[in-house]
Design a protein around this motif. Structure first.
Motif, PDB file in Angstrom:
ATOM      1  N   GLY A 128       0.786  -1.237   0.000  1.00 28.08           N
ATOM      2  CA  GLY A 128       0.000   0.000   0.000  1.00 28.08           C
ATOM      3  C   GLY A 128       0.814   1.281   0.000  1.00 28.08           C
ATOM      4  N   ILE A 129       2.113   1.184  -0.251  1.00 29.98           N
ATOM      5  CA  ILE A 129       2.954   2.392  -0.317  1.00 29.98           C
ATOM      6  C   ILE A 129       2.784   3.030  -1.703  1.00 29.98           C
ATOM      7  CG2 ILE A 129       5.343   3.239  -0.286  1.00 29.98           C
ATOM      8  CD1 ILE A 129       4.300   2.388   2.491  1.00 29.98           C
ATOM      9  N   VAL A 130       2.507   4.337  -1.717  1.00 27.37           N
ATOM     10  CA  VAL A 130       2.209   4.991  -3.008  1.00 27.37           C
ATOM     11  C   VAL A 130       3.367   5.830  -3.538  1.00 27.37           C
ATOM     12  CG1 VAL A 130      -0.283   5.006  -2.610  1.00 27.37           C
ATOM     13  CG2 VAL A 130       1.090   6.998  -1.905  1.00 27.37           C
ATOM     14  N   TYR A 131       4.269   6.241  -2.638  1.00 29.58           N
ATOM     15  CA  TYR A 131       5.463   6.946  -3.130  1.00 29.58           C
ATOM     16  C   TYR A 131       6.639   6.564  -2.248  1.00 29.58           C
ATOM     17  CZ  TYR A 131       5.602  10.163   0.821  1.00 29.58           C
ATOM     18  OH  TYR A 131       5.723  10.665   2.093  1.00 29.58           O
ATOM     19  N   SER A 132       7.838   6.666  -2.797  1.00 26.51           N
ATOM     20  CA  SER A 132       9.023   6.454  -1.971  1.00 26.51           C
ATOM     21  C   SER A 132      10.202   7.233  -2.535  1.00 26.51           C
ATOM     22  CB  SER A 132       9.362   4.970  -1.863  1.00 26.51           C
ATOM     23  OG  SER A 132      10.384   4.792  -0.898  1.00 26.51           O
ATOM     24  N   ARG A 133      10.890   7.917  -1.635  1.00 28.17           N
ATOM     25  CA  ARG A 133      12.029   8.746  -2.045  1.00 28.17           C
ATOM     26  C   ARG A 133      13.324   7.949  -2.031  1.00 28.17           C
ATOM     27  NH1 ARG A 133      14.040  11.118   2.231  1.00 28.17           N
ATOM     28  NH2 ARG A 133      15.916   9.966   1.719  1.00 28.17           N
ATOM     29  N   THR A 134      14.142   8.198  -3.033  1.00 29.86           N
ATOM     30  CA  THR A 134      15.462   7.581  -3.091  1.00 29.86           C
ATOM     31  C   THR A 134      16.474   8.568  -2.490  1.00 29.86           C
ATOM     32  OG1 THR A 134      16.210   8.514  -5.205  1.00 29.86           O
ATOM     33  CG2 THR A 134      14.709   6.622  -5.313  1.00 29.86           C
ATOM     34  N   THR A 135      17.764   8.219  -2.580  1.00 30.83           N
ATOM     35  CA  THR A 135      18.801   9.171  -2.161  1.00 30.83           C
ATOM     36  C   THR A 135      19.598   9.656  -3.371  1.00 30.83           C
ATOM     37  OG1 THR A 135      20.234   7.292  -1.700  1.00 30.83           O
ATOM     38  CG2 THR A 135      19.062   8.227   0.170  1.00 30.83           C
ATOM     39  N   LEU A 136      19.022   9.464  -4.562  1.00 33.90           N
ATOM     40  CA  LEU A 136      19.724   9.863  -5.785  1.00 33.90           C
ATOM     41  C   LEU A 136      19.386  11.316  -6.121  1.00 33.90           C
ATOM     42  CD1 LEU A 136      18.945   6.602  -7.800  1.00 33.90           C
ATOM     43  CD2 LEU A 136      21.091   7.203  -6.666  1.00 33.90           C
ATOM     44  N   SER A 137      20.183  12.222  -5.610  1.00 28.22           N
ATOM     45  CA  SER A 137      19.922  13.645  -5.850  1.00 28.22           C
ATOM     46  C   SER A 137      20.200  13.982  -7.309  1.00 28.22           C
ATOM     47  CB  SER A 137      20.818  14.494  -4.953  1.00 28.22           C
ATOM     48  OG  SER A 137      20.496  14.261  -3.595  1.00 28.22           O
ATOM     49  N   THR A 138      19.277  14.723  -7.908  1.00 25.29           N
ATOM     50  CA  THR A 138      19.405  15.028  -9.346  1.00 25.29           C
ATOM     51  C   THR A 138      20.072  16.380  -9.592  1.00 25.29           C
ATOM     52  OG1 THR A 138      17.266  16.143  -9.386  1.00 25.29           O
ATOM     53  CG2 THR A 138      17.265  13.767  -9.834  1.00 25.29           C
ATOM     54  N   GLY A 139      20.033  17.262  -8.582  1.00 23.90           N
ATOM     55  CA  GLY A 139      20.515  18.630  -8.809  1.00 23.90           C
ATOM     56  C   GLY A 139      19.524  19.443  -9.629  1.00 23.90           C
ATOM     57  N   LYS A 140      18.366  18.843  -9.933  1.00 25.51           N
ATOM     58  CA  LYS A 140      17.362  19.512 -10.766  1.00 25.51           C
ATOM     59  C   LYS A 140      16.048  19.624 -10.008  1.00 25.51           C
ATOM     60  CE  LYS A 140      19.531  18.056 -14.966  1.00 25.51           C
ATOM     61  NZ  LYS A 140      19.714  16.929 -15.848  1.00 25.51           N
ATOM     62  N   PHE A 141      15.131  20.386 -10.590  1.00 21.45           N
ATOM     63  CA  PHE A 141      13.860  20.652  -9.912  1.00 21.45           C
ATOM     64  C   PHE A 141      12.745  19.806 -10.532  1.00 21.45           C
ATOM     65  CE2 PHE A 141      16.508  24.543  -9.707  1.00 21.45           C
ATOM     66  CZ  PHE A 141      16.783  24.493  -8.346  1.00 21.45           C
ATOM     67  N   LEU A 142      12.960  18.492 -10.488  1.00 16.59           N
ATOM     68  CA  LEU A 142      12.096  17.560 -11.215  1.00 16.59           C
ATOM     69  C   LEU A 142      10.889  17.100 -10.398  1.00 16.59           C
ATOM     70  CD1 LEU A 142      14.934  15.188 -12.448  1.00 16.59           C
ATOM     71  CD2 LEU A 142      13.633  16.746 -13.904  1.00 16.59           C
ATOM     72  N   LEU A 143       9.747  16.962 -11.082  1.00 15.26           N
ATOM     73  CA  LEU A 143       8.646  16.185 -10.519  1.00 15.26           C
ATOM     74  C   LEU A 143       8.892  14.731 -10.920  1.00 15.26           C
ATOM     75  CD1 LEU A 143       5.640  18.503 -11.327  1.00 15.26           C
ATOM     76  CD2 LEU A 143       6.232  17.650  -9.065  1.00 15.26           C
ATOM     77  N   PRO A 144       8.461  13.792 -10.094  1.00 20.78           N
ATOM     78  CA  PRO A 144       8.773  12.395 -10.427  1.00 20.78           C
ATOM     79  C   PRO A 144       7.898  11.855 -11.567  1.00 20.78           C
ATOM     80  CG  PRO A 144       7.430  12.508  -8.452  1.00 20.78           C
ATOM     81  CD  PRO A 144       7.733  13.930  -8.828  1.00 20.78           C
ATOM     82  N   ASP A 145       8.505  11.063 -12.444  1.00 16.97           N
ATOM     83  CA  ASP A 145       7.719  10.317 -13.441  1.00 16.97           C
ATOM     84  C   ASP A 145       7.085   9.119 -12.748  1.00 16.97           C
ATOM     85  OD1 ASP A 145       8.369  11.935 -15.599  1.00 16.97           O
ATOM     86  OD2 ASP A 145      10.299  10.926 -15.835  1.00 16.97           O
ATOM     87  N   ASP A 146       7.823   8.568 -11.780  1.00 13.66           N
ATOM     88  CA  ASP A 146       7.387   7.386 -11.058  1.00 13.66           C
ATOM     89  C   ASP A 146       7.532   7.694  -9.560  1.00 13.66           C
ATOM     90  OD1 ASP A 146       7.137   4.985  -9.744  1.00 13.66           O
ATOM     91  OD2 ASP A 146       8.547   3.901 -11.028  1.00 13.66           O
ATOM     92  N   PHE A 147       6.393   7.755  -8.861  1.00 12.50           N
ATOM     93  CA  PHE A 147       6.443   8.148  -7.451  1.00 12.50           C
ATOM     94  C   PHE A 147       7.173   7.126  -6.578  1.00 12.50           C
ATOM     95  CE2 PHE A 147       3.218  11.390  -8.377  1.00 12.50           C
ATOM     96  CZ  PHE A 147       3.652  12.418  -7.547  1.00 12.50           C
TER      97      PHE A 147
END
Ligand SMILES: [Zn+2]
Length: 265
Positions: A128-147
């Motif tokens: 039932g988890i709908v989003y999860s954050r990684t630790t892969l910093s992008t340096g960009k101001f991105l919205l996720p394609d895949d939550f």
């Protein structure tokens, strides 16, 4: 043309914070977040939480009242390194403990030590988890394609260097509008560390062009936006969700489609 590039109250930028592990320094960090009117998501382990008395658990939960409580497994197991059945227990028992103190469904996560793979993601979904954050910093101001592969902009140690770039472009036509800062409050060891995060907050807070949101606020809003039903001529809209949604039409009009309503605009 309709674009999903507008957020609550017609804002076009989002700032969110995400902190892991549930250290006692969360208290001071939350006081700063509240002072500057920003929102944070706190990914908490529950191994020691369940050993507290009912009263202490309540007090612990109260600390996070204005922010989001989110999962981080029971005992910080690495999702890509443990058996699927153990991972199920780590997530479900974590959810149970956190839901007791939060009082709402706890359906967010950050992967402990940034550990994930395709199998772990399937297990998270099944729990039932709908989003999860990684630790892969992008340096960009991105919205996720895949939550479930939500890559942040930067760790807080890199945030100050990016503030000006974000704030100087609030009116540009960026398609990547989210400044997502993550870290651990136990990394604030000296007063200098605290001064640095406060400088970041001073730079990016209090701006009415920015939506200050928790991770789950962003997930819920974007999910609602994608559920809009739109007529072919792009004049009539039905919003079947419980969240007001905004869109942009022909790069000039900002439209609000109220929750539960059909409107012709
Ligand atoms: Zn952690």
């Amino acid at each position: 043309m309709i674009q999903f590039n507008v957020y609550p109250d017609g804002k076009k930028r989002i700032v969110t914070f995400s902190y892991d592990d549930g250290h006692k320094n969360d208290q001071r960090l939350i006081e700063l977040f509240d002072k500057y009117g920003v929102k944070g998501t706190f990914h908490l382990n529950s191994k020691s939480l369940i050993t507290l008395s009912e009263e202490d658990q309540k007090a612990f939960g109260e600390r996070y009242r204005n922010h989001e409580i989110s999962c981080h497994t029971v005992s910080h197991g690495w999702p890509s390194k443990i058996p699927s059945a153990s991972l199920v227990g780590e997530i479900i028992e974590n959810r149970k403990a956190l839901e007791k103190i939060a009082g709402y469904p706890v359906i967010g996560m950050s992967y402990p030590s940034g550990s994930f793979n395709d199998n772990a993601i399937e297990v998270h979904k099944a729990c039932g988890i709908v989003y999860s954050r990684t630790t892969l910093s992008t340096g960009k101001f991105l919205l996720p394609d895949d939550f479930l592969r939500w890559h942040p902009t930067c760790h807080h140690k890199g945030a100050l260097a990016l503030c000006d770039s974000f704030m100087n472009n609030l009116d540009s036509e960026w398609t990547h509008p989210l400044f997502y800062i993550w870290g651990h409050s136990h990394e604030f060891r000296t007063e200098e560390d605290w001064r640095e995060i406060e400088t970041v907050l001073q730079k990016i807070s209090g701006n009415d062009k920015i939506w200050y949101a928790t991770n789950l606020d962003i997930y819920n809003y974007m999910t609602a936006q994608r559920q809009l039903q739109i007529s072919v001529d792009e004049r009539t809209f039905y919003n079947p969700t419980a969240i007001d949604v905004w869109v942009e039409r022909d790069k000039k009009e900002i439209l609000c489609i109220p929750k539960g309503q059909t409107v012709t605009l």
